[in-house]
Structures are given as C-alpha cells and as structure tokens.
Design a protein around this motif. Structure first.
Motif, PDB file in Angstrom:
ATOM      1  N   MET A 241       0.824  -1.204   0.000  1.00  0.00           N
ATOM      2  CA  MET A 241       0.000   0.000   0.000  1.00  0.00           C
ATOM      3  C   MET A 241       0.860   1.257   0.000  1.00  0.00           C
ATOM      4  N   VAL A 242       2.018   1.199   0.649  1.00  0.00           N
ATOM      5  CA  VAL A 242       2.946   2.330   0.613  1.00  0.00           C
ATOM      6  C   VAL A 242       3.450   2.528  -0.820  1.00  0.00           C
ATOM      7  N   LEU A 243       3.712   1.421  -1.531  1.00  0.00           N
ATOM      8  CA  LEU A 243       4.138   1.508  -2.925  1.00  0.00           C
ATOM      9  C   LEU A 243       3.055   2.175  -3.771  1.00  0.00           C
ATOM     10  N   ALA A 244       1.800   1.766  -3.554  1.00  0.00           N
ATOM     11  CA  ALA A 244       0.691   2.402  -4.278  1.00  0.00           C
ATOM     12  C   ALA A 244       0.613   3.889  -3.922  1.00  0.00           C
ATOM     13  N   GLY A 245       0.846   4.212  -2.648  1.00  0.00           N
ATOM     14  CA  GLY A 245       0.843   5.606  -2.214  1.00  0.00           C
ATOM     15  C   GLY A 245       1.946   6.410  -2.873  1.00  0.00           C
ATOM     16  N   PHE A 246       3.118   5.806  -3.028  1.00  0.00           N
ATOM     17  CA  PHE A 246       4.217   6.491  -3.713  1.00  0.00           C
ATOM     18  C   PHE A 246       3.851   6.744  -5.172  1.00  0.00           C
ATOM     19  N   GLY A 247       3.168   5.775  -5.790  1.00  0.00           N
ATOM     20  CA  GLY A 247       2.685   5.975  -7.153  1.00  0.00           C
ATOM     21  C   GLY A 247       1.731   7.159  -7.229  1.00  0.00           C
TER      22      GLY A 247
END
Length: 391
Positions: A241-247
């Motif tokens: 979810m952090v990766l999606a947030g960075f996106g």
C-alpha cells in the motif's frame, strides 16, 4: 510551491488521512467497540455519504462568503468531528461523527481547487491544484500507514486525535498564509443551479463517477488480490500500500503538468485509457510478483493523476459556479468509490477469483473513456459553432 498553497496541502493531508485510514482500522474499531467488522464498515459508508451530501450543500450555503472564511469554517467542522471521533463513547456516536466529518471533505477540495487556480501563475492552474491534492497523496504514502500502525499498537482513537491536530494546524496556516480573495460567484443559488442544466457538467460527473470507479474496483480488493493471486504474505500488504501511495505522489504531479500542457478533456481520456490497460494487465499478470508490484505502482499513479485534470475541466466548464462545480466533482469521486467497490465485489459473490474485480474496473474505466469522447466531440462542435464565418 507557493507559501499560499501550503494550507490547502495541509487540509488535503488531514482529509486524506481520515478518509483512507478507516480501512486499516476496521478490525481495531470492531474489537474495541464490540461490533462486527461489517458493522464497523458502516463508518466508511457514513463518511462517504457525508462527502456526497456536504460537497454541493455547503458550497451553496457559503458561496457568498470570501473563500478564506469558507475554508476556515470547513476545517473547524472537520476538526471538531474528528475530535468527536476520537472520544466517541458508542458505535452510534462514532457513526454520526464520521458522517459529519465527511461533510466538509468535498466542499474543501472544491473551494480549494478554485482558490489554487486563482493563486497560480498563468498556465499553471492545474499544477497548483495538484499541490493541494499532494496532501492527499502524502496521507496515503505516510500518514495512513502511520495511523494504522498507531491504531494496531496503541488504540485507534489516537489516530483521529492526530487528524484533529492536523486540522488545527491547517486552520492556523489558513489564517496566516492564505490571502483574502474577493468573492467571485453569482448572488443567488438559482444562478448556480444553471450548472446542472449543462450537458457538459453531467458528462464530467459521469467521467468521474464511472471512470474512476474502475480504480476503486481494483484498490478496494487489493489485499486479497495480493495475498491470493500474487501470493504475497499478509505482512507485506502494508508495504504494498505504501508503494501504491508512492505511485499516487508521482502521478499527482504528472497529472497536473499534463492538464496544463494539454487539453484537460483529452488528458482525462488518455489517462482513463491507460488505467483500463493497466487494470487488464493486472488481471493477466498479477501472478508474477515483480510485475504485480510494478503494476501496483502504475495503477496508483494513474488513480490520482486524474484528480487535477478533472477539477480544472469542471472549473473551466462551470463558469460563474466554479466552486459548486468543483465540489460536485468531489462528490462524484466518492460515488465512484462506492460504485467501484460494489460492482467490483459482484464477481466475488459468484465464486470468481480475486483478480476478477479488475475486469469490472477495466469496463468502468472504458465507460469513462466513452463519456470523455462524447465531451470532446461536444467541445469541438461548440468551438466550430462559435467560429466567425468569413466572406
């Protein structure tokens, strides 16, 4: 970033945190208040309902006041009811607090979008709007995981206390750094309602509600997708979810730059096509963990890249009722949230796999493309009709 845009970004940070952190806190709230997780899920629905009702209603009520006063009043309501969420003694009280916490959401982003566009340098209106939405992306990248962690390891009430503090700081910076702008709105609500007589307005609402619903069909079921199809451990979901947030952080700035450089309607159509292709790739390739992570980043970027182009498109369309139009767009985003989660869940009820919701998302994104195409055609016909005839 201009100093005057910072209060808008702070407001977006608080709103983004309180909206999305609920998904991660549901088990903790259910356990602490002795209710089921589906019953705790009603808190999410109550907030979304507050957004849909509050977005147009509060803007119409407050439209004759200067934008600075409106934003301060909205954040006072936001802070008060998030504080009540932190101290809510019963599930019914929490449900009420979540509903009233959602009321200022769409109105703040609607009024804030118009304020940001008026504060921007010429030709950079969409980028200024994206700075406000940057707060929402930072919330998803940092504060939602932080709030979820606090709720798991201490108590969920502290998380809403943090949101209330963000609200107080936002009020302070609105007072200190946001300039006083004159009222630029019709004198009566009857004039504002002409916005809803425009076919272009409803096309933008449909682009938002149907097109972005495709994103929510994906992200609503991302946890079981990653654990059952991509075969990640449950402990990895927070990092994903952090990766999606960075996106989202990256996509927000890209969307703002694209909307300033290209026609906003064509930008929306292009981003929705890219979303549909990405969701289709998730369906076919999410079994590969590396590819799945890459697609998660891309889908996260596309999800928020649409925010600034759609807002600037509505602002340009809703002449004389810009704040109301921008607020209606925020209501449409939340309708898309509900539609995506609902329709995305239907394949699961008949026993299809956890990658099936993204097929629904693909169809919804393409539906948004169709409405965008119709809007582009209408804009083209309108431009031709206004051209002077030579001879």
């Amino acid at each position: 970033m201009k100093k005057s845009l910072f209060p808008l970004m702070l407001g977006g940070l608080g709103i983004g945190t309180t909206e999305f952190v609920m998904m991660g806190l549901l088990p903790d709230i259910a356990s602490n208040m002795h209710i089921t997780i589906p019953e705790a899920g009603h808190m999410i629905s109550a907030y979304a309902l507050g957004v849909v009702i509050g977005a147009p209603l509060l803007v119409m009520i407050s439209g004759s006041y200067p934008p600075k006063k409106i934003l301060m009043a909205l954040m006072i309501v936001f802070t008060a009811f998030n504080s009540l969420s932190a101290f809510a003694p019963t599930p019914a009280t929490l449900l009420m607090a979540r509903f009233f916490s959602g009321l200022p959401h769409g109105a703040f982003f609607g009024v804030g979008s118009v304020v940001a566009s008026r504060l921007a340098d010429k030709g950079k209106q969409a980028q200024a709007i994206s700075m406000m939405f940057a707060g929402l992306t930072i919330a998803n990248l940092l504060f939602v995981p932080l709030g979820t962690w606090v709720g798991h390891h201490f108590i969920w009430r502290y998380t809403f206390g943090i949101v209330a503090v963000i609200g107080l700081v936002t009020i302070l910076f609105i007072k200190l750094w946001l300039p006083v702008l004159p009222v630029e709105a019709p004198d009566d609500n009857r004039s504002r309602f002409t916005l809803f007589k425009s076919t272009e307005t409803w096309l933008i609402v449909l682009i938002t509600a149907i097109g972005t619903g495709g994103l929510f069909a994906w992200i609503s079921y991302i946890a079981p997708l990653m654990t059952n199809i991509s075969h990640f451990n449950e402990d990895n979901v927070s990092s994903i979810m952090v990766l999606a947030g960075f996106g989202m952080v990256v996509g927000n700035f890209i969307g703002g730059k694209m909307a300033d450089r290209f026609d906003p309607a064509k930008t929306c159509a292009g981003l929705l096509i890219a979303m549909a292709i990405t969701l289709l790739c998730i369906y076919f390739f999410s079994g590969n963990q590396v590819v799945s992570l890459l697609l998660t980043f891309i889908a996260g970027a596309l999800s928020i890249a649409l925010a600034a182009p759609i807002q600037i498109l509505m602002i340009e369309t809703a002449k004389g009722a810009e704040m109301l139009g921008a607020a209606v767009t925020q209501a449409a985003f939340n309708i898309g949230n509900s539609l995506g989660a609902f329709f995305g869940g239907l394949p699961l009820t008949i026993g299809m796999g956890y990658n099936a919701p993204v097929l629904v998302g693909t169809l919804m994104a393409m539906g948004g493309v169709i409405f965008a195409y119709v809007l582009i055609r209408r804009q083209g016909e309108g431009a031709m009709a206004t051209q002077p005839v030579n001879g």
